[in-house]
Design an enzyme around this catalytic site. Sequence first.
Site, PDB file in Angstrom:
ATOM      1  N   ASP A  43       3.502  -4.012   8.183  1.00 57.72           N
ATOM      2  CA  ASP A  43       2.278  -3.017   7.928  1.00 57.72           C
ATOM      3  C   ASP A  43       1.253  -4.159   8.089  1.00 57.72           C
ATOM      4  OD1 ASP A  43       0.244  -1.982   6.990  1.00 57.72           O
ATOM      5  OD2 ASP A  43       0.760  -1.484   4.987  1.00 57.72           O
ATOM      6  N   LYS A  77     -10.183   0.001  10.745  1.00 62.11           N
ATOM      7  CA  LYS A  77     -10.388  -1.539   9.924  1.00 62.11           C
ATOM      8  C   LYS A  77     -10.908  -2.564  11.019  1.00 62.11           C
ATOM      9  CE  LYS A  77      -7.088   0.141   6.633  1.00 62.11           C
ATOM     10  NZ  LYS A  77      -7.851   0.306   5.503  1.00 62.11           N
ATOM     11  N   CYS A 116      -4.782   2.532  -3.631  1.00 63.90           N
ATOM     12  CA  CYS A 116      -3.503   2.909  -3.185  1.00 63.90           C
ATOM     13  C   CYS A 116      -2.432   2.023  -3.134  1.00 63.90           C
ATOM     14  CB  CYS A 116      -3.662   3.274  -1.361  1.00 63.90           C
ATOM     15  SG  CYS A 116      -4.854   4.504  -1.230  1.00 63.90           S
ATOM     16  N   GLN A 161      -3.996  -4.546   7.450  1.00 62.37           N
ATOM     17  CA  GLN A 161      -5.049  -5.600   7.106  1.00 62.37           C
ATOM     18  C   GLN A 161      -4.806  -7.098   7.803  1.00 62.37           C
ATOM     19  OE1 GLN A 161      -7.486  -5.378   4.984  1.00 62.37           O
ATOM     20  NE2 GLN A 161      -6.909  -3.423   4.194  1.00 62.37           N
ATOM     21  N   HIS A 164       0.858  -1.128  -0.090  1.00 60.39           N
ATOM     22  CA  HIS A 164      -0.095  -0.003  -0.059  1.00 60.39           C
ATOM     23  C   HIS A 164       0.855   1.265  -0.005  1.00 60.39           C
ATOM     24  CE1 HIS A 164      -2.805   2.807   2.075  1.00 60.39           C
ATOM     25  NE2 HIS A 164      -3.801   2.077   1.577  1.00 60.39           N
TER      26      HIS A 164
HETATM   27  N1  PLP Z   1      -1.556  -0.776   4.786  1.00 62.69           N
HETATM   28  C1  PLP Z   1      -2.506  -1.187   4.160  1.00 62.69           C
HETATM   29  C2  PLP Z   1      -2.533  -2.738   3.643  1.00 62.69           C
HETATM   30  C3  PLP Z   1      -4.194  -0.502   4.049  1.00 62.69           C
HETATM   31  O1  PLP Z   1      -4.912  -1.316   3.319  1.00 62.69           O
HETATM   32  C4  PLP Z   1      -4.061   0.565   4.596  1.00 62.69           C
HETATM   33  C5  PLP Z   1      -5.415   1.308   4.486  1.00 62.69           C
HETATM   34  O2  PLP Z   1      -6.119   1.141   3.461  1.00 62.69           O
HETATM   35  C6  PLP Z   1      -3.211   1.324   5.197  1.00 62.69           C
HETATM   36  C7  PLP Z   1      -1.846   0.522   5.024  1.00 62.69           C
HETATM   37  C8  PLP Z   1      -2.909   2.564   5.726  1.00 62.69           C
HETATM   38  O3  PLP Z   1      -4.095   2.507   6.769  1.00 62.69           O
HETATM   39  P1  PLP Z   1      -4.632   4.077   7.221  1.00 62.69           P
HETATM   40  O4  PLP Z   1      -5.100   4.748   6.151  1.00 62.69           O
HETATM   41  O5  PLP Z   1      -5.569   3.638   8.123  1.00 62.69           O
HETATM   42  O6  PLP Z   1      -3.498   4.677   7.590  1.00 62.69           O
END
Ligand code: PLP
Length: 356
Positions: A146, A172, A312, A149, A69
């Site tokens: 990260d 999430k 993203c 998810q 992401h």
């Molecule tokens: N990493 C992954 C795999 C995600 O799906 C997301 C959000 O969609 C993020 C990071 C970023 O999360 P946040 O926008 O809550 O900071």
Amino acid sequence: MHRGAHTLAAEATELYEGSRSKVARFIGAEPEQLVFTRGATTAINYIAYGWGLNHLKEGDKILVTIMEHHANLVPWQLISRYTGAELVYLELNDDLTVDTSTLDQVLTDDVAIVAFSGMSNVTGALGPIDVLAEAARSVGAISVLDGAQLVPHTPVDVADLGVDFLAFSAHKMLGPTGIGALWGKPERLEEMEPTEGGGEMINTVERNESTWAPVPHKFEAGTPPIAEAIGFGAAVDYLDAVGMDTIAAHEREITAYTLDRLSEIPDLTIYGPRDVTLRGSAVSFELGDVHPHDIATILDQDGIAVRAGHHCARPLMKYLKIPATARASFYLYNVPEEVDALVESLYKARKLFGLT
Ligand code: PLP
């Protein structure tokens, strides 16, 4: 909050710190190892600026995967600009899991950070956490997971993960927006500089210099998102009550059913592993050459919410040579009848767009 001597302030502090304990316990950590952040994005930025800026140098490498992401790419690109470090990538196998067979080539002593996702928000592919955590250790690099998810969908214990840092978001996992967490090994958090200065994060302040409050408070400058943090605690209470094993099993079942049902639909391409032991419940797909935004609009008319776009993850889209996908994602509240409705609506879309 921490400053107030009166009853209401003491109660707020107790609830806020109580929530820190709950969220930490949820991932098998101690409260003082858990920093509240605005979300996973902010957590990764804290690591990039707080650790990366002080440890990276010209020629160092940051190893990432092509399925990341933007939240786990752009902070590293920004920090590369300041330090002269460089991003290197692991690519994917045919089933869109991370290809670790090229590790030998990319894992040099110059690698200082290995940053990777526990589960792709596009393909649902699980990250090879053990392999990459071990790879990082073997060259003296730090590992950043990260978990945006991962943590909502599967039981997580930081003691088993073997990584140095973990980032995740409350929204999430049934919690509020605007709150998330950064977990770090104690020695890593000590090595990190605060990236934001202000009230609450200090020990002493003189005219020209200051000293910091102990971890985790040194990373929480200013009035914290008190209500959001308390909401985060309530969310993990709920998930704990249902049981993360139960949630993971339910998702595996509904994902298997979804993959089966979607496979029936002519012209539909699924982007992600078919083996449910290699994946989570984010299911990306394309229907013929119909733009995913059009698919999402048709589905929306039937009350079905999918996300369409690059999710993203533009480098991943480019790697897959597609502009976008439509993505259905499932959680503890989804039922098979919703999958049936999705499939029915996709058949309708086929007709509408002249796919026969
Ligand atoms: N990493 C992954 C795999 C995600 O799906 C997301 C959000 O969609 C993020 C990071 C970023 O999360 P946040 O926008 O809550 O900071």
